[in-house]
Design a protein around this motif. Sequence first.
Motif, PDB file in Angstrom:
ATOM      1  N   GLU A   7       0.893  -1.570  -0.132  1.00  0.00           N
ATOM      2  CA  GLU A   7       0.160  -0.159  -0.144  1.00  0.00           C
ATOM      3  C   GLU A   7       0.974   1.261  -0.307  1.00  0.00           C
ATOM      4  N   ALA A   8       2.092   1.113   0.718  1.00  0.00           N
ATOM      5  CA  ALA A   8       3.038   2.512   1.079  1.00  0.00           C
ATOM      6  C   ALA A   8       3.875   2.609  -0.849  1.00  0.00           C
ATOM      7  N   VAL A  12       2.658   5.871  -3.085  1.00  0.00           N
ATOM      8  CA  VAL A  12       3.894   6.921  -3.069  1.00  0.00           C
ATOM      9  C   VAL A  12       4.048   6.910  -4.834  1.00  0.00           C
ATOM     10  N   ALA A  13       3.538   5.636  -6.084  1.00  0.00           N
ATOM     11  CA  ALA A  13       3.514   5.721  -6.891  1.00  0.00           C
ATOM     12  C   ALA A  13       2.422   6.402  -7.603  1.00  0.00           C
ATOM     13  N   SER A  14       1.477   6.529  -7.097  1.00  0.00           N
ATOM     14  CA  SER A  14      -0.107   7.535  -7.300  1.00  0.00           C
ATOM     15  C   SER A  14      -0.005   8.734  -6.787  1.00  0.00           C
ATOM     16  N   ARG A  20       3.440  13.447   0.620  1.00  0.00           N
ATOM     17  CA  ARG A  20       1.711  13.103   0.607  1.00  0.00           C
ATOM     18  C   ARG A  20       1.475  11.511   1.221  1.00  0.00           C
ATOM     19  N   ALA A  21       2.804  11.079   0.391  1.00  0.00           N
ATOM     20  CA  ALA A  21       2.626   9.161   0.922  1.00  0.00           C
ATOM     21  C   ALA A  21       2.131   9.174   1.671  1.00  0.00           C
ATOM     22  N   ALA A  22       3.005   9.461   2.571  1.00  0.00           N
ATOM     23  CA  ALA A  22       3.442   9.403   4.306  1.00  0.00           C
ATOM     24  C   ALA A  22       1.733   9.573   5.232  1.00  0.00           C
TER      25      ALA A  22
END
Length: 321
Positions: A7-8, A12-14, A20-22
């Motif tokens: 999911e992490a 990050v890829a999206s 922002r992912a964090a």
Amino acid sequence: MNLRFVEAFYWVASLKSMSRAAEKLFITQSAMSSRIAALEEELGALLLDRRDRQIRLTVAGSRFLVYAERLLAMQREIKSEMGSATARALSLRLGAIESVLHSWLIEWVQHMRQTQPGFELELTVETTPVLVEQVRRGTLDLAFAALPAAGDGLRSRALPPMEMVFVGHRELHRRRRYALADLAALELLTFQRGSQPHVALLDLFRRAGLEPPRVHTISSISAMVQLVEGGFGVATLPRAAAQRLAERLPLKPLACEAALTPLPVHLSYRHDPSSGVPAEVIEAVLAFSGAAPAAPRAAWRARRADNRQGGAPRRRAPSEP
């Protein structure tokens, strides 16, 4: 394979950003980096190219992203299926412009609360540029704004535009009908500079060859309403909001020879395998906004009327069929 690490990587890829992912997953950036590193070590391949402080997928990362989406979609499907017999919590981070808030959003929230016992809301009321950026960054699940949001994992639907009207004080603006020239002589209040209502208002007068002496730009409907109530001027508001406000305040929509340009409304939401907005939420939005048959809205209103009468059947007015 730890699905939290998958999911992490997906976020990050999206979002193309470690920070922002964090923020999306409510973890620190160092914890996010550790999860990605652990996943890369397990797979034996570099998934992200971090050169030049930009996030890019490697060839292996692009290939694994397809599998990550499948894994997260399967996880969500399993959770949904195994938990189907019990009520599940539905938490939404929702953003809306004030025009939607003052028109039908509260009614929709009440409907969701009754039909989804586990419904939990985190509401942000902001301007369109802020909402579009927040849903794009992943800090909102869905947003109602005057412009659609575009990006990976995002979908948008155009909702019915909102009719805009001039709104004045019930005692101060008593004419049965106003010409644009009459309104041009008054203090005019509209939304923030550069917004669709502001630009549309200036364009309306410009096409008529008129130049209003003063157009005040205000980002808050509540502030505009208080100014109109205090006799300061005439505001441009969505008709639905004006009608609601007129029920308890000395306001009224003013009949005018020229119509204001309707305010466009777009629903933007995240559609991804890990935390996409449920289909029933989108359906309820479309019904309450008028973009789809309004069966949920009509049913909710009927139940509310019955509850107010202590459960007794709703009585028809003499004019009803």
